[in-house]
Write an enzyme that holds these catalytic residues in place. Structure first.
Site, mmCIF file in Angstrom:
data_model
loop_
_atom_site.group_PDB
_atom_site.id
_atom_site.type_symbol
_atom_site.label_atom_id
_atom_site.label_comp_id
_atom_site.label_asym_id
_atom_site.label_seq_id
_atom_site.Cartn_x
_atom_site.Cartn_y
_atom_site.Cartn_z
ATOM 1 N N ASP A 216 0.794 -1.245 0.000
ATOM 2 C CA ASP A 216 0.000 0.000 0.000
ATOM 3 C C ASP A 216 0.826 1.295 0.000
ATOM 4 O OD1 ASP A 216 -1.945 -1.913 0.226
ATOM 5 O OD2 ASP A 216 -2.827 -1.158 2.085
ATOM 6 N N LYS B 111 -6.988 -4.889 -3.120
ATOM 7 C CA LYS B 111 -7.750 -5.447 -2.003
ATOM 8 C C LYS B 111 -8.661 -4.385 -1.413
ATOM 9 C CE LYS B 111 -3.985 -4.335 1.092
ATOM 10 N NZ LYS B 111 -4.722 -3.345 1.878
ATOM 11 N N CYS C 104 -1.998 -2.733 7.607
ATOM 12 C CA CYS C 104 -1.867 -3.671 6.478
ATOM 13 C C CYS C 104 -0.559 -4.465 6.498
ATOM 14 C CB CYS C 104 -2.068 -2.932 5.163
ATOM 15 S SG CYS C 104 -3.795 -2.389 5.010
HETATM 16 C C1 VGL Z 1 -4.649 0.659 5.697
HETATM 17 C C2 VGL Z 1 -6.244 1.515 7.083
HETATM 18 C C3 VGL Z 1 -7.197 1.385 6.108
HETATM 19 C C4 VGL Z 1 -3.215 0.283 5.495
HETATM 20 C C5 VGL Z 1 -5.599 0.502 4.700
HETATM 21 O O1 VGL Z 1 -2.755 0.216 4.337
HETATM 22 O O2 VGL Z 1 -2.525 0.037 6.517
HETATM 23 N N1 VGL Z 1 -4.975 1.149 6.883
HETATM 24 N N2 VGL Z 1 -6.860 0.871 4.906
#
Ligand code: VGL
Ligand code: ZN
Length: 208
Positions: free
Chosen positions: A19, A117, A162
């Protein structure tokens, strides 16, 4: 850059970049402090791996993990979902939006696979392997298995969400897992950064 011969162990190790998107970097909708600081180090590390996989948080508008979808709730409140407690977030990484794009300086050219995702409107998905019900797979385990990958190195955002969920699922699935702590950054809600590191160590994840 010239091709480098990789040792055998390296051939069985994949780099998972979690991410590393605009919305998780300073100026983004769910900015992780210093999230962008890891980009140069991640780019450099990619050259040590034959197998590089990127993940991309990829939510439909109105996703159930957004506080805006829950009247009366605010970002960072927690609600009970069928699958357990869920932290509510500011709207972020909406499919196709500028914020959902990878950080512009991230070198995506060496990635063999991008796992998207969080597309199911009803279930959040922190982990690269399973949705937050911990049972619906993303397909990544099948991909890595077919490619003969036994070891994983994780970097990216956010360490306490994540990255943590991905590392714990990977360890549970039987991979040897290392998280490069220096190439992650945390959101750190109520001590979640320390808790995540303790949980990963307890699961046999190497941190360092
Ligand atoms: C994430 C919160 C919501 C992350 C993704 O990538 O850690 N955190 N969506
Ligand atoms: Zn998300």
């Amino acid at each position: 850059m010239a091709l480098r011969a990789l040792p055998m162990r390296a051939m069985k190790t994949a780099l998972l970049v979690i991410d590393l998107q605009r919305d998780f970097c300073p100026g983004g909708a769910l900015a992780v402090p210093e999230g962008d600081a890891i980009v140069p180090g991640v780019n450099a590390l990619m050259h040590d791996f034959a197998e590089v996989v990127l993940t991309q948080d990829w939510h439909p508008a109105g996703h159930s993990s957004f506080a805006s979808a829950h009247p009366g709730k605010a970002p960072f409140d927690t609600v009970a979902m069928d699958y357990g407690p869920q932290v509510l977030w500011p709207d972020h990484c909406v499919q196709g939006s500028a914020g959902a794009a990878f950080h512009p300086d991230l070198d995506t050219t060496r990635a063999n696979l991008v796992i998207r995702k969080g597309s199911n409107p009803a279930i959040d998905s922190y982990s690269a392997f399973f949705e937050n019900d911990r049972t619906t797979p993303t397909g990544l385990h099948g991909y890595l298995g077919e490619r003969g990958i036994t070891d994983l190195v994780l970097v990216g955002l956010a360490l306490d969400f994540c990255v943590q969920y991905s590392a714990l699922d990977a360890a549970r699935l039987g991979y040897r897992v290392r998280v490069r702590r220096d190439l992650t950054r945390a959101i750190d809600l109520d001590g979640s950064c320390a808790a995540a590191q303790a949980a990963m160590r307890a699961a046999g994840v190497a941190l360092g």
